[in-house]
Design a protein around this motif. Structure first.
Motif, PDB file in Angstrom:
ATOM      1  N   ARG A  11     -16.327  -1.020 -34.318  1.00 28.43           N
ATOM      2  CA  ARG A  11     -17.242  -1.568 -35.323  1.00 28.43           C
ATOM      3  C   ARG A  11     -18.532  -2.038 -34.679  1.00 28.43           C
ATOM      4  NH1 ARG A  11     -17.728  -6.783 -38.023  1.00 28.43           N
ATOM      5  NH2 ARG A  11     -16.025  -7.539 -36.719  1.00 28.43           N
ATOM      6  N   CYS A  12     -19.646  -1.563 -35.204  1.00 31.31           N
ATOM      7  CA  CYS A  12     -20.963  -2.001 -34.744  1.00 31.31           C
ATOM      8  C   CYS A  12     -21.315  -3.285 -35.482  1.00 31.31           C
ATOM      9  CB  CYS A  12     -22.003  -0.915 -35.026  1.00 31.31           C
ATOM     10  SG  CYS A  12     -23.678  -1.379 -34.545  1.00 31.31           S
ATOM     11  N   ILE A  58     -27.298  -4.096 -33.996  1.00 26.50           N
ATOM     12  CA  ILE A  58     -28.012  -3.001 -33.335  1.00 26.50           C
ATOM     13  C   ILE A  58     -28.802  -3.568 -32.158  1.00 26.50           C
ATOM     14  CG2 ILE A  58     -29.822  -1.270 -33.670  1.00 26.50           C
ATOM     15  CD1 ILE A  58     -28.870  -1.004 -36.550  1.00 26.50           C
ATOM     16  N   CYS A  63     -25.924  -0.675 -30.741  1.00 28.48           N
ATOM     17  CA  CYS A  63     -24.517  -0.642 -30.408  1.00 28.48           C
ATOM     18  C   CYS A  63     -24.197   0.738 -29.853  1.00 28.48           C
ATOM     19  CB  CYS A  63     -23.636  -0.958 -31.607  1.00 28.48           C
ATOM     20  SG  CYS A  63     -24.093  -0.085 -33.104  1.00 28.48           S
ATOM     21  N   THR A  98     -20.471   1.927 -38.533  1.00 32.20           N
ATOM     22  CA  THR A  98     -21.747   1.236 -38.744  1.00 32.20           C
ATOM     23  C   THR A  98     -21.899   0.657 -40.147  1.00 32.20           C
ATOM     24  OG1 THR A  98     -22.826   3.315 -39.376  1.00 32.20           O
ATOM     25  CG2 THR A  98     -22.899   2.698 -37.039  1.00 32.20           C
TER      26      THR A  98
END
Length: 220
Positions: free
Chosen positions: A158-159, A162, A164, A175
């Motif tokens: 999981r990002c 930003i 990532c 995302t």
């Protein structure tokens, strides 16, 4: 008495030590993509609730009785689990302990993921993926179980902010949180992270099952 259920730490002893308002934020879970929930769960079942009651399940370390909520269910389809009938699922009695609330109104159907205990009972918490069946996307439904199972050797990362990045070719970057501001975005609803023939992993979208050798994301 402390449980660790699918990444959710649940301490039942605090039921008799703390007041209710002292642990209103006690339940904390890391969001999981539906595919992760499928791969990490012992049981994945479509079912509807037919009865609910509280039951004693023993005593805590201080000798006080511990209660759980028991939901009697009518299974509709088993996507993953033991070769046995599952007639009920158990959950802590309040949401602060990661307890799940399931409705019986209108005979609502759920997709339920949970943990199979050594005594054969199935336990669920807010850390599991539990969704009304009608709220799931068509691709989520069709991904059970084959498409999701094809990516259980992949890791969905999981990002959270930003920029990532990924650490290996066996990961898919999730995302939805940064792009949609919630976790139930397009990747959660329409994509699965599938392992390709070269061992790497990539997002796949489509109504049909993935081809054995595909290169990247494929639209329906």
């Amino acid at each position: 008495m402390t449980w660790t259920v699918n990444g959710c730490f649940v301490t039942l002893a605090i039921l008799v030590i703390w007041r209710m308002d002292d642990f209103s934020e006690a339940c904390s879970c890391s969001p999981a993509h539906p595919q992760q929930a499928f791969c990490n769960s012992d049981v994945v079942i479509r079912a509807k609730v037919i009865a609910v009651n509280k039951v004693d399940v023993g005593n805590d370390a201080y000798g006080n009785p511990v209660k759980l909520v028991k939901y009697d269910i009518k299974p509709i389809k088993m996507f993953k689990g033991p070769d046995m009938d599952i007639a009920a699922v158990f959950t802590p009695p309040i949401s602060a302990l990661c307890g799940v609330t399931l409705e019986m109104e209108g005979q609502m159907e759920y997709l339920i993921t949970g943990k199979l205990e050594s005594d054969g009972s199935v336990h669920v918490t807010l850390c599991d993926f539990i969704e009304p069946w009608d709220a799931m996307s068509p691709i989520q439904k069709k991904s059970l179980p084959e498409r999701y199972a094809m990516g259980c050797d992949c890791k969905i990362t999981r990002c959270e902010s930003i920029p990532c990045s990924l650490q290996s070719e066996k990961e898919c970057l999730w995302t939805d949180w940064v792009m949609e501001n919630h976790i139930n975005g397009p990747q959660a609803q329409h994509f699965a992270c599938i392992q390709r023939s070269d061992g790497s992993c990539a997002w796949y979208r489509g109504a049909a099952q993935p081809k054995k050798d595909f290169l990247d994301i494929e639209e329906p």
